[in-house]
Design a protein around this motif. Structure first.
Motif, mmCIF file in Angstrom:
data_model
loop_
_atom_site.group_PDB
_atom_site.id
_atom_site.type_symbol
_atom_site.label_atom_id
_atom_site.label_comp_id
_atom_site.label_asym_id
_atom_site.label_seq_id
_atom_site.Cartn_x
_atom_site.Cartn_y
_atom_site.Cartn_z
ATOM 1 N N ALA A 121 0.814 -1.221 0.000
ATOM 2 C CA ALA A 121 0.000 0.000 0.000
ATOM 3 C C ALA A 121 0.840 1.260 0.000
ATOM 4 N N ASP A 122 2.075 1.170 0.484
ATOM 5 C CA ASP A 122 2.973 2.332 0.516
ATOM 6 C C ASP A 122 3.798 2.465 -0.762
ATOM 7 N N GLY A 123 3.560 1.583 -1.722
ATOM 8 C CA GLY A 123 4.288 1.651 -2.984
ATOM 9 C C GLY A 123 5.644 0.986 -2.955
ATOM 10 N N LEU A 124 5.967 0.251 -1.890
ATOM 11 C CA LEU A 124 7.257 -0.416 -1.778
ATOM 12 C C LEU A 124 7.226 -1.750 -2.524
ATOM 13 N N GLU A 184 8.498 -13.973 -1.846
ATOM 14 C CA GLU A 184 8.302 -14.713 -0.606
ATOM 15 C C GLU A 184 7.585 -13.893 0.466
ATOM 16 N N GLU A 185 7.483 -12.586 0.235
ATOM 17 C CA GLU A 185 6.767 -11.728 1.176
ATOM 18 C C GLU A 185 5.283 -11.627 0.858
ATOM 19 N N VAL A 186 4.873 -12.293 -0.238
ATOM 20 C CA VAL A 186 3.509 -12.151 -0.748
ATOM 21 C C VAL A 186 2.788 -13.485 -0.712
ATOM 22 N N GLU A 187 1.521 -13.460 -0.307
ATOM 23 C CA GLU A 187 0.671 -14.653 -0.353
ATOM 24 C C GLU A 187 -0.395 -14.442 -1.420
ATOM 25 N N ASP A 230 -8.551 -14.150 -4.878
ATOM 26 C CA ASP A 230 -9.032 -12.810 -5.218
ATOM 27 C C ASP A 230 -7.920 -11.770 -5.267
ATOM 28 N N GLY A 231 -6.642 -12.216 -5.284
ATOM 29 C CA GLY A 231 -5.546 -11.253 -5.347
ATOM 30 C C GLY A 231 -4.350 -11.696 -4.539
ATOM 31 N N ALA A 232 -3.770 -10.756 -3.799
ATOM 32 C CA ALA A 232 -2.574 -11.054 -3.013
ATOM 33 C C ALA A 232 -2.505 -10.136 -1.807
ATOM 34 N N VAL A 233 -1.844 -10.629 -0.749
ATOM 35 C CA VAL A 233 -1.656 -9.851 0.479
ATOM 36 C C VAL A 233 -0.242 -10.068 0.987
ATOM 37 N N ARG A 234 0.193 -9.169 1.864
ATOM 38 C CA ARG A 234 1.471 -9.359 2.537
ATOM 39 C C ARG A 234 1.344 -10.499 3.530
ATOM 40 N N THR A 285 -0.583 -4.914 -4.554
ATOM 41 C CA THR A 285 -0.863 -4.699 -5.974
ATOM 42 C C THR A 285 0.034 -5.598 -6.815
ATOM 43 N N ILE A 286 -0.571 -6.380 -7.683
ATOM 44 C CA ILE A 286 0.180 -7.294 -8.551
ATOM 45 C C ILE A 286 0.523 -6.565 -9.847
ATOM 46 N N GLY A 287 1.814 -6.458 -10.133
ATOM 47 C CA GLY A 287 2.266 -5.794 -11.349
ATOM 48 C C GLY A 287 2.374 -6.766 -12.504
#
Length: 871
Positions: free
Chosen positions: A594-597, A602-605, A609-613, A621-623
């Protein structure tokens, strides 16, 4: 009592055990000179820069090479497959400044880490031939090569304009200038003149161009890129006399010479443009502040072709004019332009807007009048005009005096003849290629072995004083080259006269290091740069593998270096790489919180319906899927994959996802799928080992099911071999999947006559065919299937039985009036009468033909039967 399932394949124990066994047995060692009783094969992947961690692009590159090496070894070749490190360069100096660690320490620590990962992946490298370009035992031999080339007239020192990075304090190649800034520092580059050492690559321009036609195993794309970079063009040099130059103007600047490939369009001239570094521009700038300011602006523009082509075309009118060589009463303005480079041609062009888009854009921007002179086919000369798009094709000359009515080829010849007759020009062949400036103002590179003496000039370091070793007691506390600042290292006596002198403090461009390393691998511990018997025996590299990003510079420099080493007696060949394969990149999704970092995978699940930390559960956000890069953190560490899935799974996935020349996407699901297949393969082979006696022999008669499995096995031997020979490794993987399924299905038919033999044969074949791709598991399976016998790495490639490659049945399409209505199976090359009778008897065909009159029966052997019916 509940029966437990057999244990899965344990890669954690198998992989290190087999790696230790290969090393103990020395199975990958090769002699100094290829043996006379076997053909040689030299496979090489472009060696890595030791950044500290392998990435999946490395894994793909080296796995491809390892498959080739292991396959060729099984085919009976003596295989040279070395590994080394391209270890000099600015990143090590930057690390020294940022982390307070010596470049040598940083580099060698990174090499150790990366070597460990490569060994865990089971690559069949000749580790006893390992080299690192940052070690004196390598770069000292490079210094000797340079001195031999200097003696042979292939090196010179001269003043030249360079791209200067004011932050890194070093020269940059044009390709290292991005949007006018240094590729690493990001600082706006400056143009300055420095004394530089050059290798005379232009001496070999015709040979380098001609040699491309003798490299059929190179990609067409790469050969085309090199051909354009070398840039042979036929045209004319034309001298334009200055018209009424100002009083006191230099007499040696009374004309402007240009090179043009289109002398036929001289009557379409609108202006002359010179580079900012042209002597005429410098002379104007002495008295014209506006010109001086514009030149300074040009020097802040990147000098790569891309930068020049994409920049706005800008110019400065010098106020000078030149006379047209064919019509001296006509004069045209002289401009300084930001799109003309001193390095190309003569540093000046004549602008013909009707035939060159760049010239047209410039003329339109400054409202310079011009006229069209080449009439395209089908156009009418009375109303043909050029406004927004130039015509650079062939046609008929008009508005061109004595050239009117000629086609472009005729007009070029006539224009050159007239120029030569008038003494104002001549026909020439021009080359885009320029000599290679190799001087770099940095510490972590190979010292240039020259001593500067006030009396003797530039003096080569004597052979008995090589290598010139970098001092280790350097500091990075101020900008610039630490060698220049060192209190003692550069101060020496002249080898000729004994007077006080100084060492050359520039070091070699690191492209020099990688331009001959493939030759050093043939004799890595020799006292001389090469040993002719070894170099001539192992070279050329039979299969070279690397990224398309090296298609021009590295490969061109390596081709030049080989020719230069031929002239100095170090090798006996022209071309270093007989075959070249450029693999695609490994891509991955990118992620931002959410902060644009940027986040690592491995930090993402990932969820439906998408992805979360993983740590916080906050949305991610998936690029887009793109090349793995540290900046976007969309990288996957090979070590993590090895520990979770095993080295063979990583190898299998990078081989199976797509054709190796294309980019591939790294996905968690794809890796997990590769792991599942390898476990299935292991279970299938183990089931054969446990249920089929090793004494199973081939019976004289076999069931249809056993025969089908044997035929599938032998067809797979051929198809996998053909695929590996053609670098279609993903196709080989697909065929191995099919044979695995056939063998698994055959377990249900174990009672059929001959099936035990067929299953063991298929299982053994699977072990040997998968060995180049998943060598650890192949060894483990073969050891279970045939305990106590030779390992897979020491066995020959299976041979297919020709009798089993002939199909027992062929499928024939049955058509009525050209439309497919059914198929039948028949023996190959069966008599036409038998096939036609079988076709007519096929139930669906018989029903459709009932009561119809057959006018014609068409039989294409082994393929088609077509019935033509009346009405």
């Amino acid at each position: 009592m509940t029966e437990t399932s057999p244990a899965p394949y344990d890669f954690h124990t198998a992989e290190p055990r087999w790696q230790a066994e290969w090393e103990r047995a020395g199975v990958f060692d090769v002699p100094d000179v290829p043996p006379a009783d076997r053909p040689k094969y030299y496979v090489l992947e472009m060696f890595p820069y030791p950044s500290g961690q392998l990435h999946m692009g490395h894994v793909r590159n080296y796995t491809l090479g390892d498959v080739v090496a292991r396959y060729k070894r099984a085919r009976g070749y003596s295989v040279l497959h070395p590994m080394g490190w391209d270890a000099f360069g600015l990143p090590a100096e930057n690390a020294a400044r940022e982390r307070g660690v010596h470049p040598r320490t940083w580099t060698l620590d990174n090499i150790a880490a990366m070597r460990g990962t490569l060994k865990r992946l089971g690559f069949s490298f000749n580790w006893d031939r390992e080299i690192a370009t940052c070690l004196p035992e390598y770069y000292g031999k490079q210094q000797k090569l340079f001195l031999d080339m200097l003696q042979a007239g292939l090196v010179e020192r001269r003043e030249s304009w360079v791209n200067w990075d004011p932050v890194d304090h070093t020269v940059l190649a044009n390709e290292q200038v991005v949007d006018g800034c240094g590729w690493r520092s990001g600082a706006p580059i400056e143009k300055k003149q420095l004394s530089q050492w050059f290798l005379r690559i232009t001496k070999f321009a015709p040979d380098l161009l001609d040699g491309l036609s003798h490299l059929p195993r190179w990609p067409d794309r790469v050969r085309t890129m090199q051909e354009r970079w070398i840039g042979r063009s036929v045209g004319a040099r034309v001298r334009f006399a200055l018209h009424s130059p100002p009083a006191g103007f230099d007499t040696d600047l009374d004309s402007v010479e240009v090179f043009t490939t289109r002398p036929d369009t001289l009557f379409g001239m609108a202006f002359i443009a010179v580079a900012a570094d042209h002597p005429l521009a410098a002379r104007i700038a002495q008295t014209n502040p506006g010109a001086a300011a514009f030149i300074a602006e040009c020097r802040r523009l990147g000098t790569s072709e891309e930068a020049i082509e994409t920049a706005e075309k800008r110019g400065f009118d010098t106020g000078l004019r030149v006379s047209h060589p064919f019509a001296p009463d006509q004069t045209f303005p002289v401009w300084i332009a930001n799109f003309v480079l001193m390095e190309y041609g003569t540093g000046a062009i004549f602008g013909c807007p009707c035939g060159d888009q760049r010239d047209l854009d410039f003329a339109n921007a400054y409202h310079l009048p011009f006229r069209p002179v080449v009439l395209p086919p089908g156009e009418d000369a009375t109303d043909f005009t050029i406004t927004g798009k130039a015509w650079d094709g062939d046609g008929t000359l008009f508005n061109s005096g004595f050239l009117d009515g000629l086609d472009t080829t005729q007009a070029k010849a006539e224009a050159i003849a007239r120029l030569e007759g008038m003494g104002v020009g001549r026909g020439v062949v021009n080359w885009r290629l320029r000599d290679w400036g190799i001087s770099r103002q940095r510490y972590w590179g190979c010292p240039i072995p020259v001593i500067h003496c006030a009396a003797c000039g530039a003096v080569p370091v004597p052979d008995d004083q090589l290598p010139v070793v970098l001092p280790e007691d350097v500091t990075f506390d101020r900008p610039g080259n630490p060698l220049e600042h060192h209190p003692t290292w550069k101060h020496v006596t002249c080898p000729r006269c004994g007077a006080d002198a100084t060492r050359e403090t520039d070091t070699f461009d690191t492209f020099v290091d990688s331009s001959w390393y493939f030759t050093r691998f043939t004799a890595p511990h020799a006292a001389a740069p090469t040993v002719r018997a070894a170099a001539d025996g192992w070279l050329p590299v039979d299969q070279y593998i690397g990224g398309i990003e090296h298609a021009i510079l590295h490969l061109l420099y390596a081709r030049f270096f080989t020719r230069a080493m031929r002239e100095t007696g170090h090798v006996g060949l022209d071309e270093p790489f007989d075959g070249l394969f450029t693999q695609g990149m490994v891509n991955h999704e990118s992620y931002r919180d959410a902060d644009g970092l940027w986040l690592y995978p491995e930090e993402v699940e990932r969820r439906a319906d998408g992805a979360v930390r993983r740590d916080s559960g906050t949305p991610v956000t998936i690029g887009r899927v793109e090349k793995m890069s540290k900046s976007k953190r969309n990288t996957v560490a090979p070590v993590a994959i090895i520990e979770r899935f095993g080295a063979d799974t990583a190898r299998w996935f990078v081989l199976s996802d797509s054709p190796p020349e294309r980019d591939m996407e790294w996905t968690e699901a794809g890796v997990a799928g590769a792991a599942r297949y390898l476990q299935r393969l292991f279970r299938t082979v183990r089931a054969v080992a446990e249920t089929v006696p090793d004494s199973a022999t081939r019976p004289e008669t076999v069931s249809d099911a056993a025969d089908a499995l044997r035929r599938a096995t032998h067809r797979t031997i051929v198809s996998v071999g053909d695929a590996l020979d053609g670098f279609a490794i993903n196709v080989a993987v697909a065929r191995l999947h099919e044979l695995t399924s056939a063998l698994a299905d055959a377990e249900r038919q174990s009672g059929h006559e001959g099936m035990d033999f067929a299953r063991r044969e298929a299982a053994r074949t699977l072990c040997l065919l998968t060995a180049p791709m998943v060598p650890h598991q192949a060894e483990e399976m073969l050891a279970i299937l045939e305990p106590g016998q030779a390992p897979a790495v020491q066995r020959a490639w299976p041979e297919a039985d020709p009798a089993l490659l002939v199909a027992r049945q062929v499928t024939i399409a049955i058509q009525i009036m050209g439309k497919l209505r059914a198929t039948i199976d028949a023996p190959p090359d069966a008599p036409a009468a038998d096939v036609l009778a079988q076709a007519e008897a096929e139930p669906n065909i018989a029903r459709l033909l009932d009561g119809r009159r057959i006018v014609k029966r068409i039989h294409v052997p082994n393929r088609i039967v077509n019935f033509v019916i009346a009405g």
